[in-house]
Design a protein around this motif. Structure first.
Motif, PDB file in Angstrom:
ATOM      1  N   PRO A 108      -3.406  -5.407   9.802  1.00  0.00           N
ATOM      2  CA  PRO A 108      -2.739  -5.382   8.738  1.00  0.00           C
ATOM      3  C   PRO A 108      -3.140  -4.536   7.427  1.00  0.00           C
ATOM      4  O   PRO A 108      -3.830  -4.493   7.498  1.00  0.00           O
ATOM      5  CB  PRO A 108      -1.918  -7.070   8.152  1.00  0.00           C
ATOM      6  CG  PRO A 108      -2.792  -7.720   9.320  1.00  0.00           C
ATOM      7  CD  PRO A 108      -3.965  -6.526   9.850  1.00  0.00           C
ATOM      8  N   VAL A 109      -2.256  -3.809   7.048  1.00  0.00           N
ATOM      9  CA  VAL A 109      -2.288  -2.601   5.808  1.00  0.00           C
ATOM     10  C   VAL A 109      -1.613  -3.716   4.798  1.00  0.00           C
ATOM     11  O   VAL A 109      -0.621  -3.417   3.939  1.00  0.00           O
ATOM     12  CB  VAL A 109      -2.247  -1.606   5.900  1.00  0.00           C
ATOM     13  CG1 VAL A 109      -3.045  -1.195   7.015  1.00  0.00           C
ATOM     14  CG2 VAL A 109      -1.070  -1.354   5.990  1.00  0.00           C
ATOM     15  N   SER A 110      -2.390  -3.223   2.880  1.00  0.00           N
ATOM     16  CA  SER A 110      -1.836  -3.392   1.713  1.00  0.00           C
ATOM     17  C   SER A 110      -1.612  -1.726   1.458  1.00  0.00           C
ATOM     18  O   SER A 110      -2.569  -1.081   1.412  1.00  0.00           O
ATOM     19  CB  SER A 110      -2.602  -4.135   0.647  1.00  0.00           C
ATOM     20  OG  SER A 110      -2.861  -5.703   1.400  1.00  0.00           O
ATOM     21  N   VAL A 111      -0.699  -1.942   0.731  1.00  0.00           N
ATOM     22  CA  VAL A 111      -0.497   0.196  -0.376  1.00  0.00           C
ATOM     23  C   VAL A 111      -0.417  -0.633  -1.337  1.00  0.00           C
ATOM     24  O   VAL A 111       0.533  -0.760  -1.239  1.00  0.00           O
ATOM     25  CB  VAL A 111       0.392   0.055   0.948  1.00  0.00           C
ATOM     26  CG1 VAL A 111       1.221   0.946   0.457  1.00  0.00           C
ATOM     27  CG2 VAL A 111      -0.006   0.428   2.448  1.00  0.00           C
ATOM     28  N   GLY A 112      -0.986   0.386  -1.690  1.00  0.00           N
ATOM     29  CA  GLY A 112      -0.532   1.015  -3.591  1.00  0.00           C
ATOM     30  C   GLY A 112       0.288   1.957  -3.706  1.00  0.00           C
ATOM     31  O   GLY A 112      -0.487   3.115  -3.060  1.00  0.00           O
ATOM     32  N   ALA A 113       1.148   1.943  -4.112  1.00  0.00           N
ATOM     33  CA  ALA A 113       2.311   3.189  -4.636  1.00  0.00           C
ATOM     34  C   ALA A 113       2.159   3.560  -6.109  1.00  0.00           C
ATOM     35  O   ALA A 113       2.476   2.651  -7.030  1.00  0.00           O
ATOM     36  CB  ALA A 113       3.902   3.838  -3.687  1.00  0.00           C
ATOM     37  N   CYS A 114       2.142   5.325  -6.583  1.00  0.00           N
ATOM     38  CA  CYS A 114       2.681   5.579  -7.311  1.00  0.00           C
ATOM     39  C   CYS A 114       2.565   6.749  -7.512  1.00  0.00           C
ATOM     40  O   CYS A 114       2.307   7.948  -6.336  1.00  0.00           O
ATOM     41  CB  CYS A 114       1.783   5.111  -8.654  1.00  0.00           C
ATOM     42  SG  CYS A 114      -0.046   5.857  -8.488  1.00  0.00           S
ATOM     43  N   LEU A 115       3.498   6.880  -8.589  1.00  0.00           N
ATOM     44  CA  LEU A 115       3.723   8.944  -8.816  1.00  0.00           C
ATOM     45  C   LEU A 115       2.517   9.246 -10.012  1.00  0.00           C
ATOM     46  O   LEU A 115       2.733   7.963 -11.256  1.00  0.00           O
ATOM     47  CB  LEU A 115       5.259   9.005 -10.275  1.00  0.00           C
ATOM     48  CG  LEU A 115       6.249   9.186  -9.172  1.00  0.00           C
ATOM     49  CD1 LEU A 115       7.473   9.437  -9.234  1.00  0.00           C
ATOM     50  CD2 LEU A 115       6.634  10.155  -8.277  1.00  0.00           C
ATOM     51  N   VAL A 116       1.868  10.592  -9.645  1.00  0.00           N
ATOM     52  CA  VAL A 116       0.851  10.796 -10.784  1.00  0.00           C
ATOM     53  C   VAL A 116       1.345  12.265 -11.455  1.00  0.00           C
ATOM     54  O   VAL A 116       1.548  12.795 -10.753  1.00  0.00           O
ATOM     55  CB  VAL A 116      -0.295  10.539 -10.101  1.00  0.00           C
ATOM     56  CG1 VAL A 116      -0.770   9.218  -9.752  1.00  0.00           C
ATOM     57  CG2 VAL A 116      -0.032  11.909  -8.911  1.00  0.00           C
ATOM     58  N   SER A 117       0.451  12.102 -13.268  1.00  0.00           N
ATOM     59  CA  SER A 117       0.753  13.601 -13.379  1.00  0.00           C
ATOM     60  C   SER A 117      -0.021  14.467 -13.016  1.00  0.00           C
ATOM     61  O   SER A 117      -1.276  14.147 -12.924  1.00  0.00           O
ATOM     62  CB  SER A 117       0.928  12.916 -15.001  1.00  0.00           C
ATOM     63  OG  SER A 117       0.926  14.644 -15.541  1.00  0.00           O
ATOM     64  N   ALA A 118       0.018  15.569 -12.662  1.00  0.00           N
ATOM     65  CA  ALA A 118      -0.612  16.734 -12.959  1.00  0.00           C
ATOM     66  C   ALA A 118      -2.176  16.900 -14.220  1.00  0.00           C
ATOM     67  O   ALA A 118      -2.868  17.160 -14.155  1.00  0.00           O
ATOM     68  CB  ALA A 118      -0.383  18.184 -12.146  1.00  0.00           C
ATOM     69  N   LYS A 119      -1.363  16.547 -15.246  1.00  0.00           N
ATOM     70  CA  LYS A 119      -2.032  16.244 -16.491  1.00  0.00           C
ATOM     71  C   LYS A 119      -3.465  15.963 -16.397  1.00  0.00           C
ATOM     72  O   LYS A 119      -4.494  15.818 -17.479  1.00  0.00           O
ATOM     73  CB  LYS A 119      -1.509  16.233 -17.101  1.00  0.00           C
ATOM     74  CG  LYS A 119      -0.025  17.320 -17.619  1.00  0.00           C
ATOM     75  CD  LYS A 119       0.895  16.846 -18.988  1.00  0.00           C
ATOM     76  CE  LYS A 119       1.935  18.809 -18.938  1.00  0.00           C
ATOM     77  NZ  LYS A 119       2.477  18.010 -19.880  1.00  0.00           N
ATOM     78  N   ARG A 120      -3.380  14.633 -15.793  1.00  0.00           N
ATOM     79  CA  ARG A 120      -4.243  13.469 -15.744  1.00  0.00           C
ATOM     80  C   ARG A 120      -5.686  13.828 -14.594  1.00  0.00           C
ATOM     81  O   ARG A 120      -5.450  14.682 -14.280  1.00  0.00           O
ATOM     82  CB  ARG A 120      -3.820  12.193 -15.703  1.00  0.00           C
ATOM     83  CG  ARG A 120      -2.653  11.927 -16.591  1.00  0.00           C
ATOM     84  CD  ARG A 120      -2.021  10.498 -17.384  1.00  0.00           C
ATOM     85  NE  ARG A 120      -3.132   9.670 -17.617  1.00  0.00           N
ATOM     86  CZ  ARG A 120      -2.192   8.705 -17.772  1.00  0.00           C
ATOM     87  NH1 ARG A 120      -1.734   7.843 -17.647  1.00  0.00           N
ATOM     88  NH2 ARG A 120      -4.132   7.618 -18.749  1.00  0.00           N
TER      89      ARG A 120
END
Length: 349
Positions: free
Chosen positions: A303-315
């Protein structure tokens, strides 16, 4: 005949036996004693000083020269061998025979000396005086041109061969460097980019102008240590390779899959919305769920745990990772084997 010309002469003679000489002898740029005597008698004497330039490569010429005393150096430029000519040798004959012929070399006096200069009108007088002698001279001059051309062709072929060999060597070296660079960027076990490869990719993407918004999916194997402890490290390696294959299968041409280290992976994707990112994250988890339904001993997936998000190229990457890791932590805290989304606003809390 001018008294300055008399020293190299050994008597006026025309030797008909020379007509049977070998081609290499016929093509020599040396006048016979009889030829020299006649050329010196009709041509114009011209004194030269060491270092004096008679003509330059590419200049148009209409005269021929015979060396009565001293030496002349012919410099053909580039990496071609220079020639040093001595007494009774001739040069520049194509300028005389063709007229306005571009010189193929620089002609420079190596020492103080004396030359015989012949223009078209002097050469015509040579023909009128002794056509047989001039005919034999012309035969040798033409043969010399042919042999020089053949020699040049051979040198050009060798140069082309050397160039091809150099290009082959350069290609092989470049290929090896590319392979070495790929090895530096790539994880040996999974074939995905390693952390260094990801860092280099981000540097190159920023230099080229990356999209303003990207999606980051952080993947961590649940109970991976248990697989290693119960089934051995080979089984653990197969699990990691299976996870890598899932990431590789979902990654597009603009995405990058990476093994960050141990049993932690990430997928950096081109995305603008939460739905764009979750499509990747859900695919990973659903694929793992399907594989877990297949009986396996030893296991090839976990099994796997997954974290997802949108990120800004400025950071920078550290900010991206912190945001995705916060989502991953929540997925594990909720029991793992699932996806958790993390908004940028929440990660700052």
């Amino acid at each position: 005949m001018n008294r300055d010309m008399a020293a190299p002469s050994v008597g006026r003679e025309t030797d008909n036996s020379t007509a049977t000489a070998a081609p290499t002898d016929v093509a020599m740029a040396v006048l016979t004693p009889g030829e020299f005597e006649l050329f010196a008698e009709i041509g114009r004497p011209r004194r030269v000083e060491a270092g004096q330039v008679l003509f330059r490569r590419g200049e148009l010429g209409t005269t021929m020269f015979v060396i009565a005393r001293g030496a002349i150096v012919l410099d053909f430029g580039d990496d071609l061998v220079t020639k040093r000519l001595g007494v009774r040798e001739f040069f520049g004959e194509l300028g005389l025979l063709i007229g306005d012929h571009a010189r193929s070399a620089d002609a420079i006096a190596a020492t103080d000396g004396l030359l015989v200069e012949l223009r078209h009108e002097e050469f015509q007088r040579l023909v009128d005086r002794d056509p047989s002698l001039v005919s034999y001279f012309l035969r040798r001059a033409i043969m010399r041109v042919v042999l020089n051309e053949q020699s040049l062709i051979r040198r050009l072929r060798r140069r082309n061969q050397d160039l091809e060999a150099a290009l082959d060597s350069l290609y092989a070296t470049t290929h090896q460097l590319n392979q070495t660079e790929e090895l530096v960027r790539t994880d040996d076990l999974t074939g995905l980019y390693n952390r260094r490869g990801l860092t280099l990719h981000l540097q190159e993407a920023r230099a080229a102008g990356m999209a303003d918004t990207l999606g980051l999916v952080l993947v961590d194997c649940d109970r991976f240590k248990q697989v290693n402890d119960e089934h051995g490290h080979l089984a653990g390696d197969r699990v990691l390779q299976s996870v890598a294959n899932i990431l590789r299968s979902v990654a597009g041409t603009e995405d990058i899959a990476c093994r960050l280290g141990g049993d932690e992976f990430c997928l950096l994707v081109a995305a603008h919305t939460r739905q764009d990112v979750m499509r990747f994250a859900d695919f990973i988890v659903h694929t793992v769920h399907g594989l877990l339904l297949i009986p396996q001993s030893p296991p090839t997936i976990c099994p796997v745990s997954v974290g997802a998000c949108l990120v800004s190229a400025k950071r920078d990457w550290n900010d991206w990772y912190a945001q995705a890791d916060a989502a991953l932590y929540q997925a594990k805290r909720l029991g793992g084997n699932r996806v958790h989304w993390q908004d940028a606003e929440l990660s700052a809390v």
